[in-house]
Motif scaffolding. Structure first.
Motif, PDB file in Angstrom:
ATOM      1  N   HIS A 161       0.942  -1.227  -0.128  1.00 16.93           N
ATOM      2  CA  HIS A 161      -0.028  -0.024   0.073  1.00 16.93           C
ATOM      3  C   HIS A 161       0.841   1.144  -0.104  1.00 16.93           C
ATOM      4  O   HIS A 161       2.180   1.221   0.205  1.00 16.93           O
ATOM      5  CB  HIS A 161      -1.135   0.096   1.226  1.00 16.93           C
ATOM      6  CG  HIS A 161      -1.641  -1.037   1.507  1.00 16.93           C
ATOM      7  ND1 HIS A 161      -3.077  -1.127   0.817  1.00 16.93           N
ATOM      8  CD2 HIS A 161      -1.535  -2.392   2.188  1.00 16.93           C
ATOM      9  CE1 HIS A 161      -3.549  -2.523   1.335  1.00 16.93           C
ATOM     10  NE2 HIS A 161      -2.730  -3.074   2.006  1.00 16.93           N
ATOM     11  N   CYS A 172      -4.826   6.036   0.141  1.00 16.51           N
ATOM     12  CA  CYS A 172      -3.671   4.762  -0.131  1.00 16.51           C
ATOM     13  C   CYS A 172      -3.426   5.148  -1.787  1.00 16.51           C
ATOM     14  O   CYS A 172      -4.174   5.308  -2.650  1.00 16.51           O
ATOM     15  CB  CYS A 172      -4.385   3.387  -0.472  1.00 16.51           C
ATOM     16  SG  CYS A 172      -3.093   2.157  -0.923  1.00 16.51           S
ATOM     17  N   GLU A 208      -1.315   3.439  -3.871  1.00 20.53           N
ATOM     18  CA  GLU A 208      -0.696   2.387  -4.730  1.00 20.53           C
ATOM     19  C   GLU A 208      -1.552   1.318  -4.960  1.00 20.53           C
ATOM     20  O   GLU A 208      -2.182   1.057  -3.987  1.00 20.53           O
ATOM     21  CB  GLU A 208       0.404   1.898  -3.770  1.00 20.53           C
ATOM     22  CG  GLU A 208       1.313   0.566  -4.497  1.00 20.53           C
ATOM     23  CD  GLU A 208       2.221   0.913  -5.484  1.00 20.53           C
ATOM     24  OE1 GLU A 208       2.898   1.741  -5.303  1.00 20.53           O
ATOM     25  OE2 GLU A 208       2.312   0.016  -6.421  1.00 20.53           O
ATOM     26  N   PHE A 209      -2.065   0.889  -6.111  1.00 20.75           N
ATOM     27  CA  PHE A 209      -2.990  -0.069  -6.361  1.00 20.75           C
ATOM     28  C   PHE A 209      -2.821  -1.200  -5.757  1.00 20.75           C
ATOM     29  O   PHE A 209      -1.568  -1.898  -5.645  1.00 20.75           O
ATOM     30  CB  PHE A 209      -3.116  -0.454  -7.847  1.00 20.75           C
ATOM     31  CG  PHE A 209      -4.140  -1.357  -8.063  1.00 20.75           C
ATOM     32  CD1 PHE A 209      -5.277  -0.930  -8.155  1.00 20.75           C
ATOM     33  CD2 PHE A 209      -3.905  -2.668  -8.277  1.00 20.75           C
ATOM     34  CE1 PHE A 209      -6.659  -1.883  -8.362  1.00 20.75           C
ATOM     35  CE2 PHE A 209      -5.002  -3.430  -8.625  1.00 20.75           C
ATOM     36  CZ  PHE A 209      -6.283  -3.010  -8.386  1.00 20.75           C
ATOM     37  N   CYS A 210      -3.966  -1.604  -4.748  1.00 22.06           N
ATOM     38  CA  CYS A 210      -3.792  -2.693  -3.805  1.00 22.06           C
ATOM     39  C   CYS A 210      -4.900  -3.605  -3.961  1.00 22.06           C
ATOM     40  O   CYS A 210      -5.104  -4.461  -3.230  1.00 22.06           O
ATOM     41  CB  CYS A 210      -3.615  -2.309  -2.401  1.00 22.06           C
ATOM     42  SG  CYS A 210      -4.928  -1.064  -1.952  1.00 22.06           S
ATOM     43  N   HIS A 222      -9.125  -0.660  -4.013  1.00 25.97           N
ATOM     44  CA  HIS A 222      -7.982   0.319  -3.554  1.00 25.97           C
ATOM     45  C   HIS A 222      -8.330   1.725  -3.250  1.00 25.97           C
ATOM     46  O   HIS A 222      -7.951   2.793  -2.677  1.00 25.97           O
ATOM     47  CB  HIS A 222      -6.822   0.304  -4.557  1.00 25.97           C
ATOM     48  CG  HIS A 222      -6.021   1.422  -4.969  1.00 25.97           C
ATOM     49  ND1 HIS A 222      -5.256   1.948  -4.053  1.00 25.97           N
ATOM     50  CD2 HIS A 222      -6.052   2.278  -5.940  1.00 25.97           C
ATOM     51  CE1 HIS A 222      -4.489   3.093  -4.400  1.00 25.97           C
ATOM     52  NE2 HIS A 222      -5.150   3.323  -5.548  1.00 25.97           N
ATOM     53  N   MET A 231     -10.180   3.526   0.280  1.00 27.12           N
ATOM     54  CA  MET A 231      -8.919   3.374   1.539  1.00 27.12           C
ATOM     55  C   MET A 231      -8.503   4.857   2.095  1.00 27.12           C
ATOM     56  O   MET A 231      -7.525   5.135   1.916  1.00 27.12           O
ATOM     57  CB  MET A 231      -7.810   2.359   0.904  1.00 27.12           C
ATOM     58  CG  MET A 231      -7.166   1.697   2.168  1.00 27.12           C
ATOM     59  SD  MET A 231      -6.009   0.680   1.447  1.00 27.12           S
ATOM     60  CE  MET A 231      -4.791   0.380   3.096  1.00 27.12           C
TER      61      MET A 231
HETATM   62 CU1  CUA Z   1      -4.196   0.054  -0.335  1.00 26.30          CU
HETATM   63 CU2  CUA Z   1      -4.203   1.009  -2.401  1.00 26.30          CU
END
Ligand code: CUA
Length: 318
Positions: free
Chosen positions: A157, A192, A194-196, A200, A203
């Motif tokens: 993340h 967040c 960053e693609f998670c 995503h 978040m």
């Molecule tokens: Cu955690 Cu994107």
């Protein structure tokens, strides 16, 4: 769209890197403006020279006179020396001054530490030295250097509060740190970055900066065990929810989902996806996969009366 959802959206929309509210973010935004203005001047200069060359393509002399020596001087001065000087100065300033000043703080230079753990898809927040655990709302005192130590429980993340500092990646097996030092009380939405996975985009991390005394009161309240009621919702929670969620002061000790000890004191549910009110809580318990598809909360076979009992139990957890 309900008023509550609008409020959540408005919160998420308040992320502006050009509204700095910490010393580090001030340096970042000044760097951004200098880069933008410098690049615009450079672009305008190059475009003007190109245009003038194109308009005068049948002539051999420079527009302002001068022979071959002037042309060579122009190439050396404007084409080689200027970019070297400008780019080297920007490199020294950005890399040595701005980036270093926003880099991971040393623990000795900060006055408190907060642990933030990224999860699919919420933020777990712990205050070392206390038993306080919360989720998605990071309270900090104003004008205090807070060392935020970031890790992850699953995938990568990225923690970013645009009005307070740069991003840090939360990487499995590593800890990264970022300094948060809000210069005035307020709410600073984070994200967040960053693609998670599937959720995503849901978040949201809300940083709430409070005057020191107010923060201390809040932290003391968070440390206290839950003032849980003993109605039908309590027993139901233990049977249906306690394997995933913790409520300190009750037998519920689950560590999969967010800590719910003081869930009623938070402003949103599911990491900023919905506002924290009874209607949305009911909707969330009835069909969590509809509200936030892919999240780890299973759809429990609950009757309407059971959902109502859980809502009333959870709303008592101030
Ligand atoms: Cu955690 Cu994107």
């Amino acid at each position: 769209m309900s008023g509550g959802v609008l409020r959540v959206v408005a919160l998420a929309g308040g992320q502006n890197v050009l509204h700095p509210h910490s010393p580090a973010e001030h340096r970042i935004s000044v760097l951004w403006w200098v880069m933008l203005i410098g690049a615009s001047i450079g672009f305008a200069l190059v475009a003007t020279l190109l245009l003038s060359g194109w308009l005068r393509r049948n002539r051999t002399s420079l527009p302002f006179g001068g022979g071959e020596r002037a042309a060579t001087g122009l190439i050396i001065g404007l084409g080689i020396a200027t970019p070297i000087v400008v780019l080297s100065s920007l490199f020294v300033w950005s890399d040595i001054f701005v980036i270093r000043s926003t880099a991971a703080p040393s623990p000795s230079s900060t006055s408190m530490t907060v642990d933030v753990v990224g999860h699919q898809w919420f933020w777990e927040i712990r205050y070392p030295g206390t038993v306080a655990v919360t989720a998605n709302e990071l309270h900090i005192p104003t004008n205090t250097r807070v060392d935020v130590v970031g890790t992850t429980a699953d995938v990568i993340h990225s923690l970013w509060v645009p009005e307070l500092n740069r991003k840090i990646d939360l990487i499995p097996g590593r800890t990264n740190r970022v300094l948060l030092d809000a210069d005035r009380a307020g709410t600073y939405p984070g994200e967040c970055a960053e693609f998670c996975g599937l959720q995503h985009a849901h978040m949201l991390l809300i940083v709430i900066a409070q005057p020191r005394a107010q923060f201390k009161t809040w932290l003391r309240d968070m440390e206290a065990p839950a003032q849980a009621s003993t109605g039908p919702g309590a027993g139901l929670f233990e049977r249906a929810c306690a394997s995933c969620h913790q409520i300190r002061g009750t037998p519920a000790r689950g560590q999969v989902g967010p800590d719910l000890t003081h869930v009623a004191s938070r402003t949103t549910l599911a990491a900023g996806t919905i506002p924290n009110d009874s209607a949305h809580l009911r909707e969330w318990l009835t069909d969590p996969q509809h509200v936030k598809p892919g999240n780890k909360m299973p759809q429990l076979p609950l009757s309407e009366a059971e959902v109502a009992a859980l809502v009333s139990y959870l709303e008592g957890l101030k």
